[in-house]
Design an enzyme around this catalytic site. Structure first.
Site, PDB file in Angstrom:
ATOM      1  CB  THR A  88      -3.621  -0.197 -11.018  1.00 12.82           C
ATOM      2  OG1 THR A  88      -3.526  -1.493 -11.610  1.00 12.82           O
ATOM      3  CG2 THR A  88      -2.230   0.325 -10.699  1.00 12.82           C
ATOM      4  CG  ASP A  89      -7.084  -4.944 -10.755  1.00 18.70           C
ATOM      5  OD1 ASP A  89      -7.263  -4.555 -11.919  1.00 18.70           O
ATOM      6  OD2 ASP A  89      -6.542  -6.025 -10.481  1.00 18.70           O
ATOM      7  CG  LEU A  90      -8.012  -3.024  -5.010  1.00 19.48           C
ATOM      8  CD1 LEU A  90      -7.287  -3.298  -3.699  1.00 19.48           C
ATOM      9  CD2 LEU A  90      -9.375  -3.686  -5.003  1.00 19.48           C
TER      10      LEU A  90
END
Length: 421
Positions: free
Chosen positions: A191-193
């Site tokens: 979810t960061d990416l």
């Protein structure tokens, strides 16, 4: 502003300067994508400590003890390879934004920039005097991007958040893992990416709009929001009242479309349409499977997925993975592929042929590996030219570009706005 003379002439974002106020992965990967397309990205880091990602490890790599150039290793253990992967081709300055002169230096930098990216918890940037309204006063056509875990509105807006938490709230973990097991986190900071890619997409869109209108913009996004559109087929089931579940490597709407064990490893098979299914049955010398009523159509195969898995697993266990790949992918042109570990994924004939992994000269480490981003243009260039920066490596050079002389820089040191040399 252009402190580094690189090989990126002709990049889509040449002449765009990005001020990166972020830490860790989400903002860092977003600005990494912009750097890859030619933007000059300047990381503004905390004096002495830098980006938290500099301390992510082990492993760490010790720098050359004889290096005596600008910048330094932030962590006593050395340089973090994880930090490298998110910070190629960037510059680093150390400004203490809690000092008046450090804040003024940032304002001078922003006045010459095009984009600012921050991922503080909502309200923090404003308290520091670096919110959108503050920075727009020194640069009225600024593109300003704010990233947070849950966005700036709603009952969760004040909560802290990391990838693990958002993998949970977004439903991703509920559909990841074995059928009879617990929810599982995806092995990447997914979810960061995901959020980083949305942010980079939005920033480029805002820059395009600015070219047409002359107006800057403020972008605001939350990781939770950014992850939800990636649910796709799982969301489709939920929209009609069905509850998506964990299925291991199986797919909720396609079969065969999963991982099968082989004699020495694993094989991914994606032969779900009728033509491919029939060709697979012939190639593995099981033509009768194509005539079996349980497996006649894709809906039939999905309905009888467990029986199909049992039949195909028994077949694929008979040979090693490489033999199946040679037979099915190379000889028959079917969509099958091996399941590699990470070192093999980074070092194989396809990755090498595409030039995806390169080495970049690093002033204190000799060379460091770099994973190139995948876009190849016909009429523009993309790619990384510079190594990930040492902490504060470019502070004096950038201040000089902004018109600061030695006396000004000494004053900043005396004020505690930048570290001692």
């Amino acid at each position: 502003m252009n402190v580094i003379d690189g090989d990126a002439a002709g990049g889509i974002l040449d002449d765009i300067t990005v001020v990166d106020l972020t830490t860790f992965v989400t903002g860092g990967f977003a600005t990494l994508m912009l750097a890859n397309q030619g933007a000059e990205v300047i990381k503004v880091e905390r004096p002495g400590a830098g980006d938290d990602n500099r301390h992510s490890g082990p492993p760490f790599v010790e720098p050359d003890p004889d290096y005596d150039g600008p910048g330094r290793t932030a962590d006593e253990n050395g340089e973090s390879p994880y930090f490298w992967t998110i910070n190629y081709d960037k510059l680093s300055v150390e400004f203490n934004l809690k000092t008046e002169s450090g804040l003024e230096a940032l304002y001078d930098l922003v006045a010459e920039a095009d984009v600012v990216v921050e991922n503080f918890r909502p309200g923090t940037a404003e308290r520091l005097g670096i919110g959108y309204d503050d920075l727009q006063e020194v640069n009225d056509d600024l593109v300003y991007c704010s990233i947070s875990a849950f966005g700036e509105t709603g009952p969760w807006s004040s909560r802290p958040g990391y990838d693990l938490l958002v993998q949970g709230t977004s439903g991703i973990m509920s559909v990841t893992g074995p059928e009879d097991g617990d929810p599982v986190k995806v092995g990447l900071p997914q979810t960061d990416l995901i959020t980083a890619m949305w942010a980079a997409f939005g920033i480029v869109g805002a820059l395009f709009r600015r070219e047409r209108t002359g107006e800057g913009d403020r972008l605001e996004l939350g990781m939770h929001d950014a992850a939800l559109p990636w649910l796709t087929k799982q969301a489709g089931k939920a929209f009609v009242g069905e509850e998506p579940t964990r299925m291991g490597t199986k797919d909720p709407v396609l079969a065969p479309y999963q991982t099968y064990p082989t004699a020495d490893g694993y094989l991914n098979v994606g032969c779900a349409n009728q033509k491919l299914w029939g060709e697979l049955c012939e190639a593995i010398d099981r033509p009768e499977l194509a005539e079996d009523d349980r497996f006649a159509t894709n809906p039939d195969r999905v309905e009888h997925m467990d029986e199909l898995e049992a039949e195909l697993s028994a077949v694929f266990r008979e040979r090693p993975t490489d033999e199946w790949v040679d037979l099915l992918a190379e000889d028959h042109g079917l969509p099958v592929a091996p399941v590699y570990d990470v070192p093999t994924a980074l070092d194989n004939e396809q990755t090498e042929a595409r030039g995806t992994i390169r080495e970049i000269e690093h002033p204190a480490l000799g060379t460091v590996p770099v994973i190139e981003h995948p876009i190849n243009y016909e009429n523009a260039t993309a790619g990384f030219d510079g190594a990930p920066p040492l902490l504060g490596e470019d502070t004096e050079a950038i201040l000089g570009e902004l018109g600061y002389d030695e006396e000004d820089i000494d004053r900043l040191r005396d004020d505690g706005a930048i570290p001692d040399a």
